[in-house]
Design an enzyme around this catalytic site. Sequence first.
Site, PDB file in Angstrom:
ATOM      1  N   ASP A  47      88.505 122.538  38.027  1.00  0.00           N
ATOM      2  CA  ASP A  47      89.568 122.093  37.131  1.00  0.00           C
ATOM      3  C   ASP A  47      88.820 121.517  35.875  1.00  0.00           C
ATOM      4  O   ASP A  47      87.515 121.247  35.958  1.00  0.00           O
ATOM      5  CB  ASP A  47      90.545 121.226  37.751  1.00  0.00           C
ATOM      6  CG  ASP A  47      91.972 121.243  37.019  1.00  0.00           C
ATOM      7  OD1 ASP A  47      91.882 121.481  35.771  1.00  0.00           O
ATOM      8  OD2 ASP A  47      92.812 120.907  37.395  1.00  0.00           O
TER       9      ASP A  47
HETATM   10  C1  NOJ Z   1      94.119 120.761  33.827  1.00  0.00           C
HETATM   11  C2  NOJ Z   1      94.968 121.169  34.792  1.00  0.00           C
HETATM   12  O1  NOJ Z   1      95.001 120.428  36.131  1.00  0.00           O
HETATM   13  C3  NOJ Z   1      95.182 122.773  35.356  1.00  0.00           C
HETATM   14  O2  NOJ Z   1      96.114 123.193  35.839  1.00  0.00           O
HETATM   15  C4  NOJ Z   1      94.761 123.616  34.005  1.00  0.00           C
HETATM   16  O3  NOJ Z   1      94.855 124.945  34.406  1.00  0.00           O
HETATM   17  C5  NOJ Z   1      93.490 123.235  33.262  1.00  0.00           C
HETATM   18  N1  NOJ Z   1      93.677 121.982  32.887  1.00  0.00           N
HETATM   19  C6  NOJ Z   1      93.296 124.394  31.979  1.00  0.00           C
HETATM   20  O4  NOJ Z   1      94.429 123.860  31.219  1.00  0.00           O
END
Ligand code: NOJ
Length: 757
Positions: free
Chosen positions: A295
């Site tokens: 993430d």
């Molecule tokens: C953080 C989020 O937790 C995740 O779900 C997302 O795909 C990423 N950012 C990228 O935007």
Amino acid sequence: MTTRRRFLLASASSLALLAITRSATAAGDDADLEALIARMTIEEKAGQLSLFADPLRLASRRINPDAGPSMVDSGLAQRIREGRLMGLFNGVGAADGRALQRIAVEQSRLKIPLIFGADVLHGLATVFPIPLGEAASFDPALAERTARAAAVESTAAGIHWTFAPMVDIGRDQRWGRVAEGAGEDPYLGALFAAARVRGFQGRKLSDADSLLACPKHFVGYGGALGGMEYNSAEMSEQTLHEVYLPPFKAAFDAGALSTMAAFNDLNGVPMMAHHRLMTGLLREQWRFRGMVVSDYTADRELVMHGVARNERDAARLSILAGVDISMQSDLYNQHLPSLVAGGEVPLAVVDEAVRRVLRTKKRLGLFDDPYRSLDPAAQRRDTRTPATLDLARESARASIVLLKNDRGVLPLRKTGQKIALIGPFGADTANLAGPWAPFSDMKDAVSLEQGLRNAMGGRATLTVVKGCDPERTIRGGIEDAVAAARDADVVLLALGETQDMSGEAASQTDILLPIEQQKLAEAVVAAGTPVVVLLRNGRALALEGAVRDAAALVVTWFLGTQTGNAIADVLFGEVSPSGRLPVSFPQSSGQQPFFYGHRSTGRPQTTAKDPYWKARYRYVSHDALYPFGHGLTYASFRYGDVEVGPGTLPWDGTITLAATITNTGRREAEETAQLYVRDRVASLTRPVRELKGIRKLRLAPGESARVTFTLSRAELGFHDEQMRFVSEPGAFDAWIAPSATAGKAATFELLGPAGAS
Ligand code: NOJ
């Protein structure tokens, strides 16, 4: 001191190597990739493991097919030329993407194509209901169709990879990201996870309209303690395997070839460093052959978690755990070369991660046609087509849940009525899409007011009064609202959450409506005109006072592009509501975490008369206000007794459970029959009910149908104390019912293996 650390390090590396040797054999058919890997420098390898948000296109969020090329001269372009980038995410647009891809395949040494990712959770330009809302349809086939439509629109706009579906189980409604998933139940969650993967990926990954799926967030993220975003999760291995992992397994079985490692730590081990789950379970046990992306900056966060000494150490832990791609932190680019040179990360570990990335790019067809999905003409053709907009309306209708309908106040008549539309969400257009729809094109999105007007066509009177803002009073607002209510035959009271109240980083300490809206509701309901409350929400809410007691209650979630039309279709009876709650609505906020499938306690409160020394709160029993699975239609249905045949399930056989369901109402409607079971006596406490099947049936008035479900012992199994998956012979209760708390149980027996005493 160093010895223990070295030992741990060495054993993690050798485990990682073991996983590599196994899958390298399986990758024998990719000789071209092996030859490519052999030519790559360690810097180029680290680059293939590094993903970044598209800085320019993200800022503009434009989805104009003819935009760009915008960044040919930026520093990023130089990075692409140097082959130090795997791909970009959250930049949208075929023309820009094409220009960037051209740099990669014409100007970089090895000409490895870029991959473009994006958070496409429930539509790109056309917005479908939030995933939680769509789960309320209890119709995975519908989710497959909307995912397919989203894939067509996204790939036309230059996206190859979606960071979806979000398959975290949401059992604590304070957690804002409940909105992105399929709710509290692992069975329903698994059905929707698989359906969405099938929809996104389509027939073949290399098709130009196939969107690589990325079920996320692996794993346990939804178990955040206290419902607080990014918090630690603590849970038993049994709960992990029976509740949080099944949707992931279903998504991988459906062919998902990537997953995202979660931010959270699980029982003390941050997922970014969780070798046992990320490599042991995922790669060795489940044989997952796709790629794992971190993430956003989650590798760097190992420092704040306090398990990495510094960023270099964080990169080392992440790659050794099995996280192939570093999102946004740049740590792999910065540190993998020296970690490999210093012998702290075996080159084979890096090579295997690169192999997974290249293999996925190859499966997507990017080596054969780097310009796949980068065609501005396709973007023009496939964006917001009439068929996609129709599907948005259909899915929005199917997501609406009618909780309560006293004295048949719904459906409304279209003619000759005076309707007052009151509340902050009546005319609102800023909160139709929901919390995670960054690329939506909402310029023609249909507000609630507009939808009602479209349906009424001037044959009834509609007065619109705001009454209050979502979290602020308006001077004179309540007085105006009460006057409008008094003057109307029926009030539609549009209350709920703004879209930034749920979603990522939107945890709440309680799940009540804002006080300003509650006050408005109290005054409007007191005016005496029948009130239909229309809730806009990204989670279950605790409904109180006048809202709870209104004549009718309708859950509308965030329904996207076609919000108003879909709600009007249901309110005026064009369609009968058919949605069911994928999350339990509690009686009180303080019940969270709250879900129907809790384990049996030793002191359940079985009758309302017996409140003392029982599992309950001082003023509130351990019951839902509206349970999981609940939802009314404009008909009514009678459920016959559950038929269990001979009443026995042979060890290696199956049992068929059946019930006859009759439409006792006055119009055709779609009913959702649900099969639940309970293990009466087991070696561990088991859930009071578990969903095991869903059947949708459309019945005319007076019509009956028999629904059947088949079970085998595997569906009755669980993980015992030693984490062995077992099925234990004995008695089970079974319900075929319209919700998780309704119905009358029948009993059947799972027989032991032949010859066992
Ligand atoms: C953080 C989020 O937790 C995740 O779900 C997302 O795909 C990423 N950012 C990228 O935007």
